[in-house]
Write a protein that holds these residues in place. Structure first.
Motif, mmCIF file in Angstrom:
data_model
loop_
_atom_site.group_PDB
_atom_site.id
_atom_site.type_symbol
_atom_site.label_atom_id
_atom_site.label_comp_id
_atom_site.label_asym_id
_atom_site.label_seq_id
_atom_site.Cartn_x
_atom_site.Cartn_y
_atom_site.Cartn_z
ATOM 1 N N ASP A 55 0.620 -1.306 -0.127
ATOM 2 C CA ASP A 55 0.023 -0.053 0.075
ATOM 3 C C ASP A 55 0.799 1.236 0.025
ATOM 4 O OD1 ASP A 55 -2.306 -1.426 0.077
ATOM 5 O OD2 ASP A 55 -2.250 -1.573 2.419
ATOM 6 N N ALA A 56 0.369 2.187 -0.605
ATOM 7 C CA ALA A 56 1.206 3.514 -0.761
ATOM 8 C C ALA A 56 1.574 4.191 0.618
ATOM 9 C CB ALA A 56 0.463 4.486 -1.780
ATOM 10 N N SER A 57 0.437 4.192 1.550
ATOM 11 C CA SER A 57 0.597 4.638 2.748
ATOM 12 C C SER A 57 1.631 3.963 3.585
ATOM 13 C CB SER A 57 -0.655 4.896 3.553
ATOM 14 O OG SER A 57 -1.278 3.585 3.689
ATOM 15 N N VAL A 58 1.580 2.621 3.388
ATOM 16 C CA VAL A 58 2.533 1.927 4.271
ATOM 17 C C VAL A 58 3.987 2.237 3.687
ATOM 18 C CG1 VAL A 58 3.356 -0.529 4.760
ATOM 19 C CG2 VAL A 58 1.222 -0.046 4.377
ATOM 20 N N ARG A 59 4.202 2.378 2.235
ATOM 21 C CA ARG A 59 5.042 2.595 1.833
ATOM 22 C C ARG A 59 5.778 3.916 2.350
ATOM 23 N NH1 ARG A 59 4.976 2.617 -3.901
ATOM 24 N NH2 ARG A 59 2.476 2.525 -3.962
ATOM 25 N N ALA A 60 5.056 5.225 2.155
ATOM 26 C CA ALA A 60 5.529 6.432 2.610
ATOM 27 C C ALA A 60 5.961 6.299 4.106
ATOM 28 C CB ALA A 60 4.239 7.238 2.645
ATOM 29 N N ARG A 61 5.083 5.665 4.986
ATOM 30 C CA ARG A 61 5.529 5.712 6.497
ATOM 31 C C ARG A 61 6.966 5.000 6.590
ATOM 32 N NH1 ARG A 61 0.223 4.909 7.848
ATOM 33 N NH2 ARG A 61 0.339 2.515 7.594
ATOM 34 N N ARG A 62 7.465 4.208 5.710
ATOM 35 C CA ARG A 62 8.437 3.407 5.756
ATOM 36 C C ARG A 62 9.661 4.090 5.403
ATOM 37 N NH1 ARG A 62 6.892 -2.069 2.657
ATOM 38 N NH2 ARG A 62 5.946 -3.036 4.252
ATOM 39 N N ARG A 63 9.429 4.959 4.546
ATOM 40 C CA ARG A 63 10.238 6.091 3.800
ATOM 41 C C ARG A 63 10.590 7.139 5.029
ATOM 42 N NH1 ARG A 63 13.172 4.523 -0.783
ATOM 43 N NH2 ARG A 63 13.147 6.362 -2.239
ATOM 44 N N VAL A 64 9.568 7.663 5.572
ATOM 45 C CA VAL A 64 9.593 8.446 6.780
ATOM 46 C C VAL A 64 10.747 8.046 7.763
ATOM 47 C CG1 VAL A 64 8.477 9.700 8.674
ATOM 48 C CG2 VAL A 64 7.511 9.673 6.331
ATOM 49 N N LEU A 65 10.345 6.951 8.118
ATOM 50 C CA LEU A 65 11.364 5.995 8.967
ATOM 51 C C LEU A 65 12.806 6.197 8.854
ATOM 52 C CD1 LEU A 65 9.459 3.177 10.714
ATOM 53 C CD2 LEU A 65 10.157 5.151 12.102
ATOM 54 N N GLN A 66 13.036 5.499 7.516
ATOM 55 C CA GLN A 66 14.155 5.236 6.894
ATOM 56 C C GLN A 66 15.019 6.704 7.106
ATOM 57 O OE1 GLN A 66 14.296 4.539 2.690
ATOM 58 N NE2 GLN A 66 15.023 2.444 3.195
ATOM 59 N N MET A 67 14.396 7.676 6.739
ATOM 60 C CA MET A 67 14.823 9.157 6.224
ATOM 61 C C MET A 67 15.108 9.422 7.939
ATOM 62 S SD MET A 67 13.144 10.911 3.206
ATOM 63 C CE MET A 67 13.987 12.466 3.245
ATOM 64 N N GLU A 68 14.361 9.379 8.816
ATOM 65 C CA GLU A 68 14.527 10.032 10.063
ATOM 66 C C GLU A 68 15.719 9.171 10.941
ATOM 67 O OE1 GLU A 68 9.927 11.555 11.207
ATOM 68 O OE2 GLU A 68 10.508 9.671 11.869
ATOM 69 N N GLU A 69 15.706 7.810 10.584
ATOM 70 C CA GLU A 69 16.874 7.101 11.304
ATOM 71 C C GLU A 69 18.247 7.434 10.969
ATOM 72 O OE1 GLU A 69 14.266 3.068 11.708
ATOM 73 O OE2 GLU A 69 15.783 2.862 10.229
ATOM 74 N N SER A 70 18.279 8.076 9.460
ATOM 75 C CA SER A 70 19.347 8.662 8.994
ATOM 76 C C SER A 70 19.617 10.100 9.163
ATOM 77 C CB SER A 70 19.713 8.294 7.481
ATOM 78 O OG SER A 70 18.723 8.806 6.962
ATOM 79 N N GLY A 71 18.633 10.538 10.204
ATOM 80 C CA GLY A 71 18.934 11.881 10.572
ATOM 81 C C GLY A 71 18.553 13.032 9.778
ATOM 82 N N GLN A 72 17.516 12.777 8.494
ATOM 83 C CA GLN A 72 17.069 13.732 7.642
ATOM 84 C C GLN A 72 15.608 13.968 8.164
ATOM 85 O OE1 GLN A 72 17.670 12.511 3.410
ATOM 86 N NE2 GLN A 72 18.752 10.831 4.372
ATOM 87 N N LYS A 73 15.260 15.361 7.679
ATOM 88 C CA LYS A 73 13.989 15.614 8.014
ATOM 89 C C LYS A 73 12.888 14.927 7.167
ATOM 90 C CE LYS A 73 14.187 20.340 9.402
ATOM 91 N NZ LYS A 73 14.442 21.630 8.871
ATOM 92 N N ALA A 74 11.799 14.620 7.429
ATOM 93 C CA ALA A 74 11.074 14.024 6.555
ATOM 94 C C ALA A 74 9.079 14.422 6.919
ATOM 95 C CB ALA A 74 10.916 12.555 6.743
#
Ligand code: DC
Length: 233
Positions: free
Chosen positions: A154-173
């Motif tokens: 699902d697109a919403s699941v994928r967007a949440r995953r991307r947010v987590l990934q970016m936050e984990e590497s210290g980027q704003k999301a």
């Protein structure tokens, strides 16, 4: 070590990379991230002014840069075992994940000479066995791959995953912006004229909206055992 070639295609942010890395490490074969190559070319274009602030691409200049080997891409295994992408001698693994690259990469990846350039590199690096992820690996790059997996979620699941990934590497999301980017890229990737994203006829579909990576490994293990007498567990 085996010489199996596993092609993983699918929608953006379905966790292809995470899955591919786990498989590569379990089978002790290289992991090749074709999306990172398109992203690194895009980064080169943005830095050199070949891609302008309004997204316009000077295709002639980009083609010349590729022909003259000004864009040297390589993968190096870091100390943590992670595969890192280099542009020349610079590690750009984090830079290629930033939003300005994400915003511009789809049009760059739609250019036929860019795709040919990336395909050549993938053949050079992967023909002795690898796990490779992208959009057209099973349909165009390695149509004879031993195993093809097509990932959806699902697109919403994928967007949440991307947010987590970016936050984990210290980027704003920003969730809304990322959701929009995910949806736009799905559309662009599957509607371009040259090598669009589509499921190969002999690919196995994996919907991982509600699956953990460990569950995906169990799913894959059953297939690998039956078809190739290999195990990833
Ligand atoms: O998987 P990714 O988000 O890192 O991919 C970045 C972009 O490159 C995405 O817009 C799709 C494109 N791409 C492609 O067209 N073909 C591939 N084999 C891999 C990526």
């Amino acid at each position: 070590m085996t010489d199996i070639i596993i092609a993983i295609d699918g929608l953006s942010s379905t966790g292809k990379g995470t899955f591919a890395k786990r498989i590569a490490s379990a089978l002790d074969i290289p992991y090749l991230d074709s999306g990172a190559m398109y992203r690194a070319i895009t980064l080169y274009g943005l830095r050199s002014g070949i891609i302008e602030w309004n997204g316009e691409i000077d295709q002639h200049a980009l083609q010349e840069a590729l022909l003259l080997n000004r864009v040297e891409l390589s993968f190096v295994k870091g100390k943590d075992g992670e595969s890192r992408i280099f542009l020349g001698d610079e590690d750009v693994s984090l830079k290629v994940r930033e939003m300005d690259v994400a915003r511009n990469v789809s049009p760059v990846s739609a250019i036929p000479f860019v795709r040919n350039f990336v395909d050549e590199q993938l053949h050079r690096l992967g023909s002795k066995g690898c796990v490779m992820d992208g959009r057209d690996i099973g349909t165009a790059v390695f149509p004879n791959a031993d195993l093809k997996i097509f990932m959806v979620a699902d697109a919403s699941v994928r967007a949440r995953r991307r947010v987590l990934q970016m936050e984990e590497s210290g980027q704003k999301a920003d969730y809304e912006e990322i959701l929009k980017n995910v949806q736009e890229r799905d559309f662009q990737d599957s509607h371009r004229a040259f090598h669009p994203l589509r499921k190969a006829e002999d690919a196995i579909e994996l919907d991982n909206s509600d699956m953990t990576v460990d569950q995906q490994m169990v799913w894959l293990d059953a297939i690998l055992r039956e078809r190739f007498s290999l195990s990833v567990l």
